[in-house]
Motif scaffolding. Structure first.
Motif, PDB file in Angstrom:
ATOM      1  N   PRO A  55       0.812  -1.097   0.042  1.00 27.90           N
ATOM      2  CA  PRO A  55      -0.063   0.063  -0.140  1.00 27.90           C
ATOM      3  C   PRO A  55       0.880   1.315  -0.029  1.00 27.90           C
ATOM      4  CG  PRO A  55      -0.103  -1.153   2.071  1.00 27.90           C
ATOM      5  CD  PRO A  55       0.418  -2.151   1.258  1.00 27.90           C
ATOM      6  N   ILE A  56       2.178   0.989   0.785  1.00 27.67           N
ATOM      7  CA  ILE A  56       2.970   2.507   0.531  1.00 27.67           C
ATOM      8  C   ILE A  56       3.338   2.815  -0.800  1.00 27.67           C
ATOM      9  CG2 ILE A  56       4.721   3.381   1.678  1.00 27.67           C
ATOM     10  CD1 ILE A  56       4.621   1.474   4.050  1.00 27.67           C
ATOM     11  N   ALA A  57       4.021   1.724  -1.548  1.00 29.51           N
ATOM     12  CA  ALA A  57       4.316   1.895  -2.879  1.00 29.51           C
ATOM     13  C   ALA A  57       3.280   2.226  -3.814  1.00 29.51           C
ATOM     14  CB  ALA A  57       4.729   0.642  -3.355  1.00 29.51           C
ATOM     15  N   LEU A  58       1.993   1.887  -3.508  1.00 32.94           N
ATOM     16  CA  LEU A  58       0.744   2.179  -4.430  1.00 32.94           C
ATOM     17  C   LEU A  58       0.475   3.709  -4.149  1.00 32.94           C
ATOM     18  CD1 LEU A  58      -1.423  -0.761  -4.063  1.00 32.94           C
ATOM     19  CD2 LEU A  58      -0.429   0.116  -6.157  1.00 32.94           C
ATOM     20  N   LEU A  59       0.689   4.266  -2.897  1.00 27.43           N
ATOM     21  CA  LEU A  59       0.479   5.411  -2.539  1.00 27.43           C
ATOM     22  C   LEU A  59       1.690   6.469  -3.059  1.00 27.43           C
ATOM     23  CD1 LEU A  59      -0.846   7.801  -1.064  1.00 27.43           C
ATOM     24  CD2 LEU A  59       0.609   7.326   1.125  1.00 27.43           C
ATOM     25  N   LYS A  60       2.797   5.902  -3.242  1.00 28.15           N
ATOM     26  CA  LYS A  60       3.802   6.827  -3.756  1.00 28.15           C
ATOM     27  C   LYS A  60       3.317   7.031  -5.468  1.00 28.15           C
ATOM     28  CE  LYS A  60       8.485   8.087  -3.961  1.00 28.15           C
ATOM     29  NZ  LYS A  60       9.014   7.789  -5.469  1.00 28.15           N
ATOM     30  N   MET A  61       3.204   5.853  -6.057  1.00 31.45           N
ATOM     31  CA  MET A  61       2.571   5.690  -7.444  1.00 31.45           C
ATOM     32  C   MET A  61       1.470   6.885  -7.785  1.00 31.45           C
ATOM     33  SD  MET A  61       2.954   1.951  -8.401  1.00 31.45           S
ATOM     34  CE  MET A  61       4.580   0.756  -7.903  1.00 31.45           C
ATOM     35  N   THR A 167      -2.864  16.147   7.722  1.00 33.31           N
ATOM     36  CA  THR A 167      -3.385  15.353   6.810  1.00 33.31           C
ATOM     37  C   THR A 167      -2.505  14.494   6.052  1.00 33.31           C
ATOM     38  OG1 THR A 167      -5.248  17.089   6.582  1.00 33.31           O
ATOM     39  CG2 THR A 167      -5.139  15.374   4.896  1.00 33.31           C
ATOM     40  N   ARG A 168      -1.241  15.096   5.460  1.00 36.30           N
ATOM     41  CA  ARG A 168      -0.359  14.454   4.678  1.00 36.30           C
ATOM     42  C   ARG A 168       0.068  13.469   5.424  1.00 36.30           C
ATOM     43  NH1 ARG A 168       0.643  19.567   3.217  1.00 36.30           N
ATOM     44  NH2 ARG A 168       2.241  20.070   4.478  1.00 36.30           N
ATOM     45  N   HIS A 169       0.638  13.609   6.864  1.00 42.71           N
ATOM     46  CA  HIS A 169       1.127  12.478   7.742  1.00 42.71           C
ATOM     47  C   HIS A 169       0.087  11.422   8.091  1.00 42.71           C
ATOM     48  CE1 HIS A 169       3.946  16.065   9.220  1.00 42.71           C
ATOM     49  NE2 HIS A 169       4.295  15.463   8.130  1.00 42.71           N
ATOM     50  N   SER A 170      -1.170  11.838   8.176  1.00 37.43           N
ATOM     51  CA  SER A 170      -2.318  10.780   8.520  1.00 37.43           C
ATOM     52  C   SER A 170      -2.463   9.627   7.229  1.00 37.43           C
ATOM     53  CB  SER A 170      -3.749  11.539   8.739  1.00 37.43           C
ATOM     54  OG  SER A 170      -3.353  12.411   9.947  1.00 37.43           O
ATOM     55  N   ILE A 171      -2.361  10.418   6.151  1.00 39.61           N
ATOM     56  CA  ILE A 171      -2.449   9.660   4.857  1.00 39.61           C
ATOM     57  C   ILE A 171      -1.416   8.613   4.925  1.00 39.61           C
ATOM     58  CG2 ILE A 171      -2.292   9.601   2.326  1.00 39.61           C
ATOM     59  CD1 ILE A 171      -3.452  12.348   2.437  1.00 39.61           C
ATOM     60  N   VAL A 172      -0.160   8.992   5.167  1.00 42.42           N
ATOM     61  CA  VAL A 172       1.129   8.215   5.141  1.00 42.42           C
ATOM     62  C   VAL A 172       0.878   7.184   6.290  1.00 42.42           C
ATOM     63  CG1 VAL A 172       3.721   7.930   5.595  1.00 42.42           C
ATOM     64  CG2 VAL A 172       2.776   9.796   4.290  1.00 42.42           C
ATOM     65  N   LEU A 173       0.258   7.468   7.517  1.00 44.24           N
ATOM     66  CA  LEU A 173       0.352   6.713   8.649  1.00 44.24           C
ATOM     67  C   LEU A 173      -1.182   5.674   8.247  1.00 44.24           C
ATOM     68  CD1 LEU A 173       0.687   5.731  11.641  1.00 44.24           C
ATOM     69  CD2 LEU A 173      -1.182   7.537  12.039  1.00 44.24           C
ATOM     70  N   VAL A 178      -2.373  -0.103   6.897  1.00 46.47           N
ATOM     71  CA  VAL A 178      -2.738  -1.065   6.050  1.00 46.47           C
ATOM     72  C   VAL A 178      -1.493  -2.135   5.636  1.00 46.47           C
ATOM     73  CG1 VAL A 178      -3.783  -1.553   3.812  1.00 46.47           C
ATOM     74  CG2 VAL A 178      -4.398   0.452   5.189  1.00 46.47           C
ATOM     75  N   GLY A 179      -0.352  -1.641   5.477  1.00 43.87           N
ATOM     76  CA  GLY A 179       0.802  -2.266   4.987  1.00 43.87           C
ATOM     77  C   GLY A 179       0.987  -3.307   6.306  1.00 43.87           C
ATOM     78  N   GLY A 183       1.168  -7.214   6.209  1.00 42.54           N
ATOM     79  CA  GLY A 183       2.310  -7.873   6.865  1.00 42.54           C
ATOM     80  C   GLY A 183       1.994  -9.185   7.999  1.00 42.54           C
ATOM     81  N   ALA A 184       1.028  -8.513   8.915  1.00 42.84           N
ATOM     82  CA  ALA A 184       0.493  -9.556   9.932  1.00 42.84           C
ATOM     83  C   ALA A 184      -0.021 -10.811   9.342  1.00 42.84           C
ATOM     84  CB  ALA A 184      -0.459  -8.870  10.893  1.00 42.84           C
ATOM     85  N   ALA A 185      -0.995 -10.520   8.148  1.00 37.59           N
ATOM     86  CA  ALA A 185      -1.706 -11.529   7.510  1.00 37.59           C
ATOM     87  C   ALA A 185      -0.632 -12.285   6.876  1.00 37.59           C
ATOM     88  CB  ALA A 185      -2.670 -10.974   6.523  1.00 37.59           C
ATOM     89  N   SER A 186       0.280 -11.984   6.459  1.00 37.61           N
ATOM     90  CA  SER A 186       1.489 -12.890   5.778  1.00 37.61           C
ATOM     91  C   SER A 186       1.960 -13.893   6.509  1.00 37.61           C
ATOM     92  CB  SER A 186       2.674 -12.222   5.075  1.00 37.61           C
ATOM     93  OG  SER A 186       3.331 -11.468   6.120  1.00 37.61           O
TER      94      SER A 186
END
Length: 210
Positions: A55-61, A167-173, A178-179, A183-186
């Protein structure tokens, strides 16, 4: 310092969001790179970080894609911002495609397990080689700007000139949460791989100490 043009505030905010996400990715990929030295014994961590990055990589894209689209739509503020360095523009599609391939094949490997996964493993390894090559250039090209933008966004005075830092920091958080969930599910999905690696270690011949 002169105040930013009102029409450019959104450009700066997007750049700062991209930089914040980039900093998280840089730390996570450093951990992932460490696990590559012994994936078998650190497979759980390797899979955890790989899923965390999705999800972090998707956000950066999304943030970089937003800049790309607005620049080529000739939105004035983004035209004033200008494009990245020509080398970074050339490698950008390879960074995106190799990232998708790397994370996608990694998730697919967790889904199918070790049985009959030779082709996917080969694709995963090949995409990793391409990803490392182009991402190294990408990181070196943006590391100073990423540091500066993150420092600026953490400064109260600067944050007031470019509002919605929280707001920006909340989006990253949120993307990080989600990530972490993925990861926990993995940890529950990687049992077949961990078991296969354990059996492979047991099958190794004993080391002759003589």
């Amino acid at each position: 310092m002169s105040a930013e043009r009102p029409t450019d505030v959104g450009v700066i905010a997007n750049s700062r969001l991209t930089a914040a996400v980039g900093a998280v990715i840089l730390v996570a990929t450093a951990v992932e790179a460490f696990t590559v030295f012994d994936v078998r014994s650190m497979f759980a961590l390797h899979a955890f970080v790989g899923m965390l990055l999705i999800p972090i990589a998707l956000l950066k894209m999304c943030t970089t894609g937003y800049r790309f689209v607005n620049y080529y739509r000739r939105v004035p503020a983004y035209v004033r911002k200008g494009p990245p360095h020509p080398v970074l523009r050339i490698i950008a599609p390879f960074v995106v495609l190799s990232t998708i391939a790397l994370l996608g094949t990694g998730a697919l490997l967790l889904a199918v397990g070790p049985s009959g996964s030779d082709t996917i493993v080969t694709l995963h390894q090949a995409s990793f080689i391409v990803w490392v090559s182009v991402t190294t250039v990408h990181v070196l090209g943006h590391i100073v700007e990423t540091w500066r933008l993150n420092v600026d966004d953490l400064r109260a005075a600067s944050s007031r000139s470019v509002p919605r830092a929280r707001t920006r920091h909340s989006i990253v958080l949120l993307s990080l949460i989600v990530g972490l969930g993925l990861g926990a599910a993995s940890l529950g999905w990687n049992g077949a791989w961990v078991g296969a690696h354990h059996r492979d270690r047991q099958a190794l011949p004993p080391v002759d100490a003589g």
